[in-house]
Write a protein that holds these residues in place. Structure first.
Motif, mmCIF file in Angstrom:
data_model
loop_
_atom_site.group_PDB
_atom_site.id
_atom_site.type_symbol
_atom_site.label_atom_id
_atom_site.label_comp_id
_atom_site.label_asym_id
_atom_site.label_seq_id
_atom_site.Cartn_x
_atom_site.Cartn_y
_atom_site.Cartn_z
ATOM 1 N N SER A 1 -4.464 7.329 3.378
ATOM 2 C CA SER A 1 -5.879 7.047 3.656
ATOM 3 C C SER A 1 -6.371 5.867 2.839
ATOM 4 N N SER A 2 -7.467 5.288 3.270
ATOM 5 C CA SER A 2 -8.088 4.212 2.497
ATOM 6 C C SER A 2 -8.608 4.735 1.165
ATOM 7 N N GLN B 1 -1.177 -2.028 10.644
ATOM 8 C CA GLN B 1 -0.864 -1.045 9.616
ATOM 9 C C GLN B 1 -0.210 0.218 10.182
ATOM 10 N N LEU C 1 -16.339 2.329 1.760
ATOM 11 C CA LEU C 1 -15.027 2.098 2.355
ATOM 12 C C LEU C 1 -15.129 2.156 3.870
ATOM 13 N N SER C 2 -14.276 1.422 4.531
ATOM 14 C CA SER C 2 -14.255 1.424 5.997
ATOM 15 C C SER C 2 -13.162 2.373 6.495
ATOM 16 N N GLY D 1 0.810 -1.200 0.000
ATOM 17 C CA GLY D 1 0.000 0.000 0.000
ATOM 18 C C GLY D 1 0.852 1.262 0.000
ATOM 19 N N GLU E 1 -5.477 8.188 12.224
ATOM 20 C CA GLU E 1 -5.633 7.653 10.875
ATOM 21 C C GLU E 1 -7.088 7.268 10.604
ATOM 22 N N THR E 2 -7.765 6.752 11.608
ATOM 23 C CA THR E 2 -9.183 6.417 11.448
ATOM 24 C C THR E 2 -10.008 7.669 11.197
ATOM 25 N N VAL F 1 -8.619 1.336 10.895
ATOM 26 C CA VAL F 1 -7.220 1.058 10.568
ATOM 27 C C VAL F 1 -6.718 -0.043 11.493
ATOM 28 N N HIS G 1 -5.581 4.833 -1.188
ATOM 29 C CA HIS G 1 -5.226 3.475 -1.616
ATOM 30 C C HIS G 1 -6.181 2.982 -2.704
ATOM 31 N N THR G 2 -7.464 3.325 -2.572
ATOM 32 C CA THR G 2 -8.450 2.921 -3.573
ATOM 33 C C THR G 2 -8.166 3.592 -4.914
ATOM 34 N N ASN H 1 -9.393 8.879 7.697
ATOM 35 C CA ASN H 1 -10.172 8.079 6.755
ATOM 36 C C ASN H 1 -11.645 8.482 6.763
#
Length: 468
Positions: free
Chosen positions: A107-108, A227, A219-220, A71, A202-203, A223, A111-112, A206
């Motif tokens: 962030s998620s 990670q 997306l969730s 990632g 980080e959560t 974290v 990454h997406t 996101n």
């Protein structure tokens, strides 16, 4: 701005790490990097050529590694760095834009987008520029990123390979306890709290970005702990770091009386080194809590042959940093954590750990006889033209004389029929070991100078004696 400096920080990526870190490399940029830009060595021969985007060097950036098997992992780099294709970077004149870019990378959502834009093992600068921005950036994003960078920087600077390392965390006043184990337990709790705090940051990062992009339910924000790229407390690794710092204090690289590096350059004599040490610490050596070794040479032997060997000095370090009454308990904790006796650790594992920590660029050099019967550590930055003569005359020769005296005593013990068989067997075992060392030393001429490789050229001598 004009500067006379020669070496400058160099960002070339590195292992996965979020928010801050991987500042480990420098390059020669003297005279605006003419050697790197032209690819000419001092004789005028072209040996390589590099292209640099001179409009962006030394500017603050958000950077990420080229390989993305685990990632994306973005990091903040302040002003002053050069960079290359493995230290991919994005720039902006606005600090908030850099922070927003870092928020996206870690962030998620980021990454997406990375999977969609370039579903390979690489993520290039062009891919980053294609990430669309949401209609509105949440106001709290820059604050979250700054807090995450601060947490990651504190973590990075806790280890002596950091350029901004100031002192061992285990010895900080906030972790104050009567024993080393109790301090380590406090350090473990501190690491756990830092990981939990980073998870929260980080959560939240996101969650805000998911909402801003309208991806709720897709997306969730959660974290997983694995990670989080902060250090975990590890008793074995932390005790190895503790002993490494202790050796640094023995050598004068660090001091309990002053934060940061103390001795990290070369001088003509040990007297000059100690004078510089006093100037940096601001105290005479006689008033220092834990005094540096006078000659920067630490014997590393399998027995107590010298009063100032590395074990004796380690015990002294523990007695200075903790109540003397806790010495036995502290040694027990160290040895339990390391999984072996302290002397065995220094004789067999310390230098291996040192090479791993400094990535095969050691600052302490292990000088050994060919059969490893004699070993000592010397400090790169306290090496002088007299260092090897001091090793020979103050340590190696006296050591061989002590071995000969011990050999005579063991021969008498082994011949003494009144001693129990167990004691005589132990004497025989120790005697065989000593004889092996002495035979190697005297194999050719019986002259100590000739039995060990001590060429007149000091640099050759070091290269032949250093453990590789």
């Amino acid at each position: 701005m004009k500067t006379e400096k020669k070496w400058f920080p160099y960002n070339k990526g590195g292992p996965q790490r979020r928010w801050y870190g991987n500042s480990e490399h420098i390059v020669n940029w003297e005279n605006d990097g003419i050697r790197l830009q032209t690819g000419l060595d001092p004789s005028g021969t072209r040996i390589w050529a590099h292209n640099f985007n001179l409009s962006y060097i030394f500017r603050p950036s958000v950077s990420w590694g080229d390989i993305t098997t685990r990632g994306l992992s973005g990091r903040f780099f302040g002003p002053g760095y050069l960079f290359d294709a493995t230290g991919l970077s994005a720039f902006s004149d606005l600090q908030n834009h850099i922070l927003i870019g870092l928020s996206l990378l870690n962030s998620s959502v980021g990454h997406t987008f990375a999977d969609v834009l370039n579903p390979t093992l690489h993520f290039k600068s062009g891919d980053f520029s294609e990430i669309p921005l949401p209609p509105e950036i949440p106001e709290r994003i820059p604050t979250i990123v700054q807090d995450a960078v601060t947490e990651a920087r504190t973590d990075w600077d806790s280890f002596e390979t950091s350029w901004d390392f100031s002192g061992l965390p285990l010895l900080r006043p906030r972790l104050n306890s009567a024993t080393l184990e109790a301090r380590w337990r406090n350090w473990e709790a501190l690491c756990t709290a830092a990981i939990r705090r980073m998870q929260e940051l980080e959560t939240e990062n996101n969650r805000l970005l998911i909402t801003a992009y309208g991806l709720d339910g897709e997306l969730s924000p959660e974290v997983p702990e694995e990670q989080i790229t902060l250090a975990r407390a590890d008793a074995r690794a932390d005790m190895a770091a503790f002993l490494s710092y202790a050796v640094g204090c023995m050598m004068g690289r660090y001091s309990l009386d002053q934060n940061g590096l103390i001795l990290a350059d070369s001088r003509e004599s040990q007297a000059d080194h100690l004078a510089a040490y006093e100037g940096k610490v601001g105290k005479p050596v006689t008033e220092i809590q834990f005094k540096p070794d006078p000659d920067g040479i630490l014997p590393v032997l399998d027995g107590e042959w010298f009063d100032d060997d590395i074990i004796a000095r380690s015990r002294e370090f523990l007695s200075v940093t903790f109540p003397e009454s806790s010495l036995t308990e502290n040694l027990r904790f160290i040895e339990t954590s390391l999984g072996k006796d302290l002397r065995k650790y220094f004789c067999s594992d310390f230098y291996k750990d040192h090479l791993q920590t400094y990535k095969k660029r050691p600052i302490y050099w292990l000088v050994q006889s060919p059969n490893k019967g004699f070993s000592c550590l010397i400090y790169l930055h306290r090496y002088t033209k007299d260092t090897l003569n001091l090793v020979l005359n103050n340590y190696l020769r006296p050591y061989l004389l002590k071995l000969e005296a011990r050999q005579r005593q063991l021969e008498l013990d082994h011949a003494d029929d009144s001693l129990p068989n167990k004691e005589r067997a132990a004497s025989r075992k120790e005697l065989d070991k000593i004889v092996k060392v002495l035979c190697c030393a005297n194999a050719r001429t019986g002259n100590v100078m000739h039995s060990f490789p001590w060429p007149s050229n000091a640099s050759n001598s070091i290269s032949m004696m250093v453990l590789r």
